[in-house]
Design an enzyme around this catalytic site. Structure first.
Site, PDB file in Angstrom:
ATOM      1  CG  ASP A 122     -55.752  10.085-100.037  1.00 31.89           C
ATOM      2  OD1 ASP A 122     -54.613  10.158 -99.557  1.00 31.89           O
ATOM      3  OD2 ASP A 122     -56.561   9.175 -99.791  1.00 31.89           O
ATOM      4  CG  ASP A 131     -58.051   5.408-100.178  1.00 28.74           C
ATOM      5  OD1 ASP A 131     -56.911   4.951 -99.992  1.00 28.74           O
ATOM      6  OD2 ASP A 131     -58.366   6.073-101.178  1.00 28.74           O
ATOM      7  CG  ASP A 140     -53.717   4.899 -96.698  1.00 31.12           C
ATOM      8  OD1 ASP A 140     -52.505   4.948 -96.974  1.00 31.12           O
ATOM      9  OD2 ASP A 140     -54.615   5.153 -97.516  1.00 31.12           O
TER      10      ASP A 140
END
Ligand code: ATP
Length: 911
Positions: free
Chosen positions: A329, A633, A637
């Site tokens: 990310d 997170d 996901d």
């Protein structure tokens, strides 16, 4: 207080009343009283197997059976010393096994503690985060998507709440929950007004009152679901186990052959023949190996935890060393997630904003000179929208301004503060009635407010593309005009190209009264108030870590929900995807398998992605043979985290759903910690390999000495008890120190470990055979020489044993550096445990050689300095030959790698 109630059939109000709670939650005193009465909200871990059971488990091992059979044979021959020593070894081994397992388990349990579970609770009218263990019946708990339900709750209000109850009911699709009572004795799966401990909120929000905690919860009652003690094993260790079984079989076969040769060809007496066969069996068995591998793994896991990477599933330790791609990310992992609003764009002007951090001090600048905020109603309207459509809190702690909640929203509070707006006052003037929380799938957040004159307004903030779709007008809410799509799109693109995170803010004035907010209410016809641009600086350590990962042959890919231009700009500043730009989630959506393959090979930055794209990208990368680590997170996901070879959840901003799906959790959400974990993973793999490389040639050398003696028809150079002595003392003092070996200096300059590399590789077989032969030549050679010069059998054997032990010491020095020369200065001082180990071993050898009681037990004689000189010279020769072999082998391997690299390069170019 009677807790034995069918809570699901009670009304929400009745449940609150029975539990003595209110919408302010419990008071602190009452909560402490109840904590004393009902105990902590935790499930006691499953009962530990009894000591005897654990002891017996240690014996369930093929290698131990061979040893026990050997003890039986020596007992039948009335060789009591041998029997006692062999049995002693078996018992000591079992004890060491238990102690090490216990230590390793404790270490893991301590690490798991770091993942303690939190809950958001209302007490004394304030919302706060508490450890889930402190919850008591009557507490008012707030749930949101991604949370693990911390106790059994009677739901009081819900908003689109869906809960995955698979762990309780086995039902895999999420269940819709509402606060309406359910009549009758409904099954667990039908108690729609309840949320149960351990289940996962997949979407929506809710508030619920705790009705049961700890073992009184539904999960607590089902003993099978109690936290299980994870077995200390990984694929590599299982391979070693399988190998050990095969080795046991081979040992038995070899012993039988030795027996036959000794009996039929060399015509040894029966006891002599049997003792030779036993000697061979105990020689060939690497007694210490399993325990050493386990402890190496446990030490690796501890080291990782110290570096903020918490392993949830042990196999991840090994896989980390093989990772070839890290998909990460952006926000908070590569960047600091400390947002500051720097730009404001309205219909008429582009302002910049001064001031750093969350302190609400700074100016609105128009072309560099301060502008009077009161004279800018459009900016004030924008700031008000940002202030109200917001779940974060800005507060001062010890003189420093901090935020609780999402930093993107925190930045808007700071900006509103700079405009002279205060959250409490804003909310007092326009209380909130309802909200649609932010989710990365829809990329906006909306709130519904009313003022005291009776008018209702919706405020929305979100990604510009998203909001521009929903807006029809621009300007102040009261007097809007048609939207100039091109103007806003251009302004948003410009901000994004500078690497700024862009948010659009909009509003909608409503005519009638409204108390609930739905997606349909905000689908179109909104009025755009303006744009804000925020900076989120890269973490300096992440910039270094990206470089380290790339040097280690690992490709770093950024997969983010942010705008393509923002992502590409941040990527460029961190050397990710330079020159190739960003691919977008939209491109991934429509891509064929072949197109997707091209996309993942070409691009390192993927923007405007949602969690489903992550899953597609992981699968596509794996299809290309990559070993993928993937961060995440959010609750959505979880599938991608499960699918990745190493799923990595964020410890701070990650949801419980993501943590549960991940194999590793980052305590500090920092990209640098992933790279540290990869490094430690490589070190563990190296150390496991070193332990195997060290122990096997030793056993092989001993076995070979005995075989050689039989073939040559001479008496055994080492007796079975002496062999056991060597195996035990060297396993504890030498091999174990390899578990503490620090990283080799080039560990992050090598390519990742090939994941499918067989344990018993050609190299390993070669090394075992080669070193075993060297050790035999040295120890058996000296033995024969001493015998040839008329020395006693005992003296010659003492020499043979000491030579083997010294060869092991030097071979340990050879092995601890896999590819480079063993004698570099910084390497020699890098593992103090090693020198302690060697010192202890020398002491033990002195006992073995000089102490009368040891001489009696092991049949040894004292040595003189000249004897020692010969022993040391033989060992030094072995050391040198192994170093030369290492040098030649690595030169060949480097040539292979270079050849492979240039082949790959050529293939890429032609592609
Ligand atoms: P990642 O963490 O995956 O690197 P990200 O945090 O930048 O990416 P998201 O959180 O999915 O991605 O945000 C995507 C977009 O949604 C942002 O670019 C922003 O425009 C908008 N956004 C982010 N946070 C909020 C919020 N709290 N409210 C409204 N909109 C938001």
């Amino acid at each position: 207080m009677d807790l034995n109630v069918r809570w699901h059939s009670q009304s929400a109000d009745a449940a609150m009343a029975k539990l003595g709670s209110s919408d302010q939650g419990l008071s602190h005193q009452e909560a402490s009283r109840r904590l004393a009465e009902y105990g902590r909200n935790r499930l006691e871990a499953g009962e530990h197997p009894r000591l005897l059971h654990r002891l017996l488990k240690q014996f369930a091992n093929a290698l131990i059976y061979v040893l026990l059979a050997s003890a039986l044979i020596t007992a039948m021959l009335q060789q009591w010393v041998d029997t006692a020593v062999i049995l002693g070894v078996v018992i000591v081994n079992a004890l060491i096994g238990i102690i090490q397992e216990g230590r390793a388990e404790k270490a893991l349990a301590a690490i798991r503690q770091l993942l303690s579970h939190e809950a958001v609770v209302r007490r004394d009218g304030q919302t706060r985060q508490l450890s889930a263990e402190d919850l008591v019946p009557g507490d008012l708990v707030l749930l949101q998507s991604g949370d693990r339900v911390p106790a059994d709750l009677r739901l009081i209000n819900t908003h689109e709440l869906h809960i995955d109850e698979a762990i309780l009911t086995g039902e895999s699709s999420p269940v819709t929950k509402t606060p309406d009572p359910v009549n009758g004795p409904a099954d667990l799966a039908e108690r729609f007004s309840m949320a149960f401990t351990g289940t996962l909120v997949t979407s929506g929000t809710a508030a619920g009152v705790v009705v049961a905690t700890g073992t009184a919860t539904e999960v607590g009652r089902i003993s099978g679901l109690l936290e299980q003690v994870e077995t200390l094993t990984t694929p590599l260790l299982r391979k070693v186990d399988r190998f050990a079984r095969r080795l046991a079989l081979a040992t038995v076969l070899l012993s039988v052959i030795t027996f036959l040769v000794a009996w039929f060809w060399r015509h040894y007496s029966l006891p002599e023949t049997l003792m030779t066969a036993v000697g061979l069996a105990v020689a060939a068995i690497p007694e210490g190996l399993p325990a050493i591998l386990t402890i190496t793994l446990a030490i690796g896991v501890q080291r990782m935890a110290r570096r903020k990477a918490i392993i949830r599933q042990l196999p991840a330790v090994e896989t980390l060393g093989s990772v070839t791609v890290i998909c990460t990310d952006k926000t908070g992992t590569l960047t600091r997630n400390e947002m500051t609003v720097t730009d404001v764009v309205t219909r008429s002007a582009h302002f910049t904003v001064s001031g750093v951090g969350y302190e609400p001090e700074g100016d609105l600048l128009d072309g560099g000179s301060p502008a009077r905020i009161e004279a800018q109603p459009a900016v004030l309207a924008l700031a008000t929208a940002g202030l109200l459509c917001n779940d974060a809190l800005l507060h001062r702690e010890g003189g420093e301004w901090r935020i609780t909640g999402d930093p993107t929203e925190g930045a808007l509070l700071t900006f509103a503060g700079k405009c002279g707006l205060i959250h409490e006052t804003g909310i007092r003037n326009q209380p909130r009635l309802d909200a649609i929380p932010f989710e990365s799938e829809h990329r906006f957040m909306a709130t519904l407010h009313h003022d005291h004159q009776g008018s209702h307004t919706i405020y929305i903030k979100g990604a510009p593309e998203q909001l521009l779709e929903m807006c029809a007008y621009e300007g102040p809410c009261e007097a809007s005009q048609p939207l100039d799509h091109v103007y806003w799109q251009t302004a948003a693109d410009e901000l994004a190209r500078d690497g700024k995170r862009v948010l659009a803010l909009a509003c909608l004035r409503l005519d009638g009264i409204k108390t609930e907010l739905n997606f349909d209410d905000v689908a179109h016809g909104l009025t755009l108030l303006g744009l804000v641009g925020m900076v989120d600086p890269p973490r300096p350590e992440a910039v270094d870590a990206v470089a380290r990962a790339q040097a280690a042959g690992i490709r770093v890919k950024m997969i983010t929900g942010d705008h393509a231009a923002t992502a590409a700009a941040i990527g460029r500043s961190m050397n990710i995807g330079v020159g190739t730009g960003a691919a977008t989630g939209g491109q991934v959506d429509g891509a064929s398998v072949e197109r997707l393959r091209q996309l993942i090979n070409k691009h390192d930055v993927f923007a405007r992605t949602s969690p489903e794209h992550k899953l597609r990208l992981v699968e596509a990368l794996q299809a290309e043979g990559e070993v993928v680590a993937m961060t995440g997170d959010g609750v959505n996901d979880a599938p991608a985290l499960k699918r990745a070879d190493v799923g990595i959840a964020m410890g701070r901003k990650g949801t419980d759903a993501a943590k549960q799906a991940a194999r590793m959790v980052l305590a500090d959400d920092n990209f640098a910690s992933i790279v540290h974990a990869v490094e430690e993973g490589r070190v563990v793999y190296d150390n496991l390999k070193k332990a195997i490389l060290f122990i096997l040639p030793t056993s092989g050398g001993e076995a070979l000495s005995i075989l050689a003696a039989v073939v040559m028809g001479v008496l055994m150079p080492i007796t079975p008890v002496q062999i056991l002595w060597i195996n035990m003392v060297t396993a504890v003092t030498l091999a174990l120190t390899l578990a503490f070996e620090p990283a080799e200096s080039d560990v992050m300059q090598r390519r990742p470990n090939p994941p499918k590399q067989p344990l018993i590789s050609g190299f390993l077989i070669w090394r075992v055979a080669f070193v075993a032969c060297l050790m035999v030549t040295a120890s058996f050679g000296l033995y024969l020489w001493y015998r040839g010069n008329g020395h006693s059998l005992e003296l010659a054997r003492t020499i043979a044993v000491n030579t083997l032990v010294f060869c092991e010491i030097v071979y340990l020095l050879n092995t601890r550096v896999l590819a480079r020369p063993a004698l570099s200065r910084n390497k020699l001082g890098s593992n103090p445990v090693l020198w302690w180990g060697i010192a202890v071993l020398l002491g033990l050898q002195a006992f073995f050689t000089y102490l009368p009681s040891f001489q009696g037990l092991f049949g040894t004689r004292e040595l003189y300095p000249v004897d020692w000189l010969l022993v040391v010279a033989a060992a030094a020769a072995v050391f040198m030959v192994v170093e030369v072999e290492k040098y030649l082998f690595n030169r060949r391997e480097h040539a292979d790698v270079a050849g492979e690299n240039s082949r790959k390069k050529a293939a890429r170019l032609s592609h």
